[in-house]
Design an enzyme around this catalytic site. Structure first.
Site, PDB file in Angstrom:
ATOM      1  N   HIS A 187       1.452  -1.333   0.180  1.00  0.00           N
ATOM      2  CA  HIS A 187      -0.460   0.148   0.039  1.00  0.00           C
ATOM      3  C   HIS A 187       1.373   1.164  -0.357  1.00  0.00           C
ATOM      4  O   HIS A 187       0.538   2.175  -0.759  1.00  0.00           O
ATOM      5  CB  HIS A 187      -0.786   0.166   1.376  1.00  0.00           C
ATOM      6  CG  HIS A 187      -0.625   0.070   2.371  1.00  0.00           C
ATOM      7  ND1 HIS A 187       0.210  -0.688   3.044  1.00  0.00           N
ATOM      8  CD2 HIS A 187       0.267   1.533   3.301  1.00  0.00           C
ATOM      9  CE1 HIS A 187       0.437  -0.213   4.333  1.00  0.00           C
ATOM     10  NE2 HIS A 187       0.530   0.986   4.680  1.00  0.00           N
ATOM     11  N   ARG A 188       1.814   0.860   0.281  1.00  0.00           N
ATOM     12  CA  ARG A 188       2.948   2.181   0.107  1.00  0.00           C
ATOM     13  C   ARG A 188       4.292   0.985  -0.256  1.00  0.00           C
ATOM     14  O   ARG A 188       4.805   0.037   0.004  1.00  0.00           O
ATOM     15  CB  ARG A 188       3.491   2.686   1.305  1.00  0.00           C
ATOM     16  CG  ARG A 188       2.080   3.237   2.178  1.00  0.00           C
ATOM     17  CD  ARG A 188       2.739   4.769   2.174  1.00  0.00           C
ATOM     18  NE  ARG A 188       1.443   5.568   2.949  1.00  0.00           N
ATOM     19  CZ  ARG A 188       1.406   6.687   3.735  1.00  0.00           C
ATOM     20  NH1 ARG A 188       2.877   7.004   4.099  1.00  0.00           N
ATOM     21  NH2 ARG A 188       0.421   7.385   3.691  1.00  0.00           N
TER      22      ARG A 188
ATOM     23  N   LYS B 208       9.007  -3.492   2.402  1.00  0.00           N
ATOM     24  CA  LYS B 208      10.298  -3.244   2.782  1.00  0.00           C
ATOM     25  C   LYS B 208      10.904  -4.212   4.221  1.00  0.00           C
ATOM     26  O   LYS B 208       9.315  -4.466   4.735  1.00  0.00           O
ATOM     27  CB  LYS B 208      10.369  -1.975   3.966  1.00  0.00           C
ATOM     28  CG  LYS B 208      12.138  -1.449   4.423  1.00  0.00           C
ATOM     29  CD  LYS B 208      13.136  -0.872   3.534  1.00  0.00           C
ATOM     30  CE  LYS B 208      14.201  -0.524   3.939  1.00  0.00           C
ATOM     31  NZ  LYS B 208      14.866  -1.986   4.031  1.00  0.00           N
TER      32      LYS B 208
ATOM     33  N   LYS C 102       4.693  -3.255  11.359  1.00  0.00           N
ATOM     34  CA  LYS C 102       5.983  -2.248  12.035  1.00  0.00           C
ATOM     35  C   LYS C 102       5.853  -1.112  11.179  1.00  0.00           C
ATOM     36  O   LYS C 102       6.259   0.206  11.910  1.00  0.00           O
ATOM     37  CB  LYS C 102       7.132  -2.788  12.118  1.00  0.00           C
ATOM     38  CG  LYS C 102       8.073  -2.449  12.605  1.00  0.00           C
ATOM     39  CD  LYS C 102       8.893  -3.441  12.329  1.00  0.00           C
ATOM     40  CE  LYS C 102       9.388  -4.488  12.964  1.00  0.00           C
ATOM     41  NZ  LYS C 102       9.605  -6.114  12.974  1.00  0.00           N
TER      42      LYS C 102
ATOM     43  N   LYS D 142       9.500  -9.472   3.446  1.00  0.00           N
ATOM     44  CA  LYS D 142      10.318 -10.139   4.287  1.00  0.00           C
ATOM     45  C   LYS D 142      10.980 -11.158   4.121  1.00  0.00           C
ATOM     46  O   LYS D 142      10.110 -11.526   2.767  1.00  0.00           O
ATOM     47  CB  LYS D 142       9.835 -11.128   5.555  1.00  0.00           C
ATOM     48  CG  LYS D 142      10.498 -10.972   6.371  1.00  0.00           C
ATOM     49  CD  LYS D 142      11.394 -10.064   7.531  1.00  0.00           C
ATOM     50  CE  LYS D 142      12.388 -10.429   8.449  1.00  0.00           C
ATOM     51  NZ  LYS D 142      13.458  -9.297   9.632  1.00  0.00           N
TER      52      LYS D 142
ATOM     53  N   SER E 281      16.350   2.050   8.232  1.00  0.00           N
ATOM     54  CA  SER E 281      16.952   2.218   7.135  1.00  0.00           C
ATOM     55  C   SER E 281      16.093   2.982   6.802  1.00  0.00           C
ATOM     56  O   SER E 281      16.492   3.131   4.804  1.00  0.00           O
ATOM     57  CB  SER E 281      16.098   0.945   6.965  1.00  0.00           C
ATOM     58  OG  SER E 281      17.609  -0.891   7.468  1.00  0.00           O
TER      59      SER E 281
HETATM   60  P1  NAD Z   1      21.325 -11.896  15.218  1.00  0.00           P
HETATM   61  O1  NAD Z   1      21.814 -13.908  14.037  1.00  0.00           O
HETATM   62  O2  NAD Z   1      23.115 -10.661  14.688  1.00  0.00           O
HETATM   63  O3  NAD Z   1      21.595 -12.998  16.389  1.00  0.00           O
HETATM   64  C1  NAD Z   1      20.999 -13.770  16.703  1.00  0.00           C
HETATM   65  C2  NAD Z   1      21.597 -14.396  18.014  1.00  0.00           C
HETATM   66  O4  NAD Z   1      20.367 -16.018  18.727  1.00  0.00           O
HETATM   67  C3  NAD Z   1      23.170 -15.438  17.851  1.00  0.00           C
HETATM   68  O5  NAD Z   1      23.849 -14.686  19.141  1.00  0.00           O
HETATM   69  C4  NAD Z   1      22.397 -16.836  18.030  1.00  0.00           C
HETATM   70  O6  NAD Z   1      23.521 -17.708  18.039  1.00  0.00           O
HETATM   71  C5  NAD Z   1      20.701 -16.482  18.603  1.00  0.00           C
HETATM   72  N1  NAD Z   1      20.464 -17.524  19.396  1.00  0.00           N
HETATM   73  C6  NAD Z   1      19.683 -18.255  17.694  1.00  0.00           C
HETATM   74  N2  NAD Z   1      18.861 -19.101  18.428  1.00  0.00           N
HETATM   75  C7  NAD Z   1      19.399 -19.214  19.555  1.00  0.00           C
HETATM   76  C8  NAD Z   1      18.620 -19.854  20.617  1.00  0.00           C
HETATM   77  N3  NAD Z   1      17.386 -20.841  20.359  1.00  0.00           N
HETATM   78  N4  NAD Z   1      18.251 -19.295  21.769  1.00  0.00           N
HETATM   79  C9  NAD Z   1      18.940 -18.217  21.969  1.00  0.00           C
HETATM   80  N5  NAD Z   1      19.774 -17.436  21.884  1.00  0.00           N
HETATM   81  C10 NAD Z   1      19.708 -18.627  20.329  1.00  0.00           C
HETATM   82  O7  NAD Z   1      20.258 -12.257  14.692  1.00  0.00           O
HETATM   83  P2  NAD Z   1      19.798 -10.995  15.145  1.00  0.00           P
HETATM   84  O8  NAD Z   1      19.605  -9.651  13.592  1.00  0.00           O
HETATM   85  O9  NAD Z   1      20.137  -9.993  16.408  1.00  0.00           O
HETATM   86  O10 NAD Z   1      18.203 -10.497  15.134  1.00  0.00           O
HETATM   87  C11 NAD Z   1      16.961 -11.530  15.982  1.00  0.00           C
HETATM   88  C12 NAD Z   1      16.437 -10.919  15.921  1.00  0.00           C
HETATM   89  O11 NAD Z   1      15.527  -9.751  15.848  1.00  0.00           O
HETATM   90  C13 NAD Z   1      15.596 -11.246  15.258  1.00  0.00           C
HETATM   91  O12 NAD Z   1      13.875 -12.057  15.717  1.00  0.00           O
HETATM   92  C14 NAD Z   1      15.622 -10.531  14.059  1.00  0.00           C
HETATM   93  O13 NAD Z   1      14.219 -10.427  13.140  1.00  0.00           O
HETATM   94  C15 NAD Z   1      15.149  -9.212  14.995  1.00  0.00           C
HETATM   95  N6  NAD Z   1      15.145  -8.348  14.265  1.00  0.00           N
HETATM   96  C16 NAD Z   1      16.586  -7.655  14.260  1.00  0.00           C
HETATM   97  C17 NAD Z   1      16.380  -6.352  13.138  1.00  0.00           C
HETATM   98  C18 NAD Z   1      18.104  -6.111  12.791  1.00  0.00           C
HETATM   99  O14 NAD Z   1      18.158  -4.685  12.221  1.00  0.00           O
HETATM  100  N7  NAD Z   1      19.237  -6.879  12.611  1.00  0.00           N
HETATM  101  C19 NAD Z   1      15.304  -5.763  12.751  1.00  0.00           C
HETATM  102  C20 NAD Z   1      14.331  -6.334  13.337  1.00  0.00           C
HETATM  103  C21 NAD Z   1      14.174  -6.995  14.226  1.00  0.00           C
END
Ligand code: NAD
Length: 476
Positions: free
Chosen positions: A69-70, A74, A98, A110, A367
């Site tokens: 819609h926009r 992302k 979000k 995504k 972003s």
């Molecule tokens: P990342 O890969 O940098 O880190 C994830 C961490 O979680 C790792 O250290 C990994 O070892 C750990 N992990 C994996 N499985 C696990 C488990 N079962 N129990 C405990 N720890 C576990 O990922 P991230 O970018 O930090 O993303 C983490 C969450 O945040 C995700 O749900 C992602 O969708 C969300 N998120 C990330 C961003 C971003 O900018 N990176 C933005 C919005 C949301």
């Protein structure tokens, strides 16, 4: 502790059930709520890539556009062995709401690739990423004006740089090529502050929560962040940064970190930089000498604390452990860490939950700043920084001249705070997260039936998305 389990709902179903709670308080024209909830399109790709040993492996990936819609739509690209169709759709769905919650003018998307990045060399990851990017670009799922990925679990600025390079090689005359992806390295079209943006955004949300004594009281606490006991699950990009900021800048005590191979507990507070170094060296937390190690990491979610911040995966708090969570407030830094049924239990128990679609929006907010920088082809602050500095100096000179007194150093520093890119990004992010928090609170006050923060956040988002459709004239 474990109680009887029932079959787990799909992630997308769980998200939609949560969203439905908000829809019931909105009076939308027939069919509009179905359109808002529907995932517009999803592509699945499979492609072969040569491994270092000469053998070929076939990889499978998805990119979902929940809403355009926009535009652009992302959302990050995730690399994990657990990636699947439903997860990608659920995460794209969360992106739609979000962006609306934090007033980022994008649709929701995504992507995900089924791969364990730890099993591959950098060369292999580069070949896989470039091939995945090509698949998505030729099929119209990556472009500066249509669909813009960013890092998520398992990906980083490095992968984003490879993707933008592939796009540039395919569309060499598109001057906006950098804007086809965000979260790039700063030297390659990125923006200062993007790497830590999601963690920084979480910190700003936590700070805003503590600025509202009613919310703090409702959660059964008092005071500010200083000294509050925090448990963080996932010590990657998001978890590490938010933990560091809360500890070093706001005085919180990080009493446990839960990682994939177990958890570390220290009731006096963990040395986060030391733990990070240990993980980098050893690949996990087991064996870390200066804290208590618990092999069953998941059980530590039930450990005593004030604040619980899941920052790893979805479906971590379920009906199995929700009754035993001791935290007073949960900030969902990960996407979908609490299932719908667990959320019901936490609501009944009065645990204050600040939801993912708002809490982790710092990433997409910065972003958006990066994308804006890319399409405007100029660094934020480039035109105004020296002028601001000059005005600050003139103000100080004038005040000193008129008072005959020298301005104290800390005041000088405040007036001369440079409007450089990082300062502007932090200011824009802080403003975004604070305003969104206040908007959600205001909705709760306007509509008393919105008795929890998650439903109120979705309510705010749906209202804005619905208005966009109505303004477009799609619905009379
Ligand atoms: P990342 O890969 O940098 O880190 C994830 C961490 O979680 C790792 O250290 C990994 O070892 C750990 N992990 C994996 N499985 C696990 C488990 N079962 N129990 C405990 N720890 C576990 O990922 P991230 O970018 O930090 O993303 C983490 C969450 O945040 C995700 O749900 C992602 O969708 C969300 N998120 C990330 C961003 C971003 O900018 N990176 C933005 C919005 C949301």
């Amino acid at each position: 502790m474990v109680i009887a389990t029932k079959p787990r709902r799909k992630f997308s179903k769980s998200v939609n059930l949560m969203v439905d709670r908000a829809f019931q308080y909105l009076d939308l024209p027939p069919g509009l709520s179905e359109q808002i909830k529907a995932c517009n399109n999803v592509i699945e790709v499979q492609f072969p890539v040569r491994m270092d040993n000469g053998e070929f492996r076939t990889f499978r990936g998805w990119r979902a556009v929940h809403s355009d819609h926009r535009v652009p739509a992302k959302g990050g690209i995730r690399y994990a062995i657990s990636v699947n169709y439903d997860e990608t759709v659920a995460l794209a769905t969360l992106m739609t709401y979000k962006c609306a919650i934090v007033n980022v003018p994008f649709g929701g998307s995504k992507g995900g690739l089924r791969i364990d990045p730890r099993e591959h060399s950098v060369d292999e990851l580069e070949r896989v990423t470039r091939r995945f990017a090509r698949e998505l670009i030729v099929k119209g799922y990556v472009s500066p004006g249509g669909n813009v990925p960013a890092p998520d679990m398992g990906t980083s600025p490095r992968e984003m740089s490879w993707i933008s390079d592939v796009y540039k090689s395919m569309y060499p005359s598109d001057i906006n090529y950098y804007a086809c992806v965000t979260g790039k390295p700063v030297a390659n079209g990125g923006i200062q502050g993007r790497v830590e943006a999601t963690g920084r955004g979480v910190q700003y949300v936590v700070r805003e929560f503590f600025r509202h004594p009613d919310d703090v009281r409702q959660a059964g606490m008092e005071g500010d962040i200083e000294g509050k006991r925090v448990i963080v699950q996932g010590f990657g990009n998001v978890g590490y940064h938010l933990a560091l900021f809360l500890k070093e800048e706001d005085g919180a005590k990080i009493v446990a970190i839960i990682e994939r191979d177990g958890a570390l507990i220290d009731d006096n507070g963990l040395d986060l930089r030391d733990v990070r170094e240990y993980i980098n060296e050893h690949g996990g937390v087991e064996g870390y000498p200066d804290a208590t190690f618990v092999a069953d990491g998941l059980s530590v979610l039930e450990h005593e604390c004030d604040i619980l911040i899941p920052a790893a995966l979805e479906s971590q708090i379920t009906v199995d452990n929700a009754p035993y969570i001791q935290a007073k407030v949960i900030f969902e830094a990960a996407n979908g860490p609490i299932t719908y049924d667990a959320d019901e239990i936490l609501r009944q128990r009065g645990v204050f939950v600040v939801p993912d679609a708002f809490v982790n929006a710092g990433g997409v907010t910065v972003s958006y700043f990066e994308w804006t920088k890319n399409i405007s082809h100029i660094r934020f602050g480039r035109m105004s920084r020296r002028l601001d500095e000059w005005r600050g100096l003139k103000t100080i000179e004038a005040m000193e001249y008129m008072t005959g007194k020298e301005m104290p150093e800390h005041m000088r520093r405040g007036i001369l705070l440079a409007s450089d890119e990082l300062t502007l990004v932090r200011s824009g992010l802080d403003d975004t997260m604070r305003l969104a928090y206040q908007e959600i609170r205001a909705a709760k006050e306007d509509v008393p039936e919105l008795d929890d923060f998650r439903t109120a956040a979705f309510y705010v988002a749906i209202k804005k998305i619905a208005q966009t459709y109505l303004d477009m004239g799609v619905w009379p």
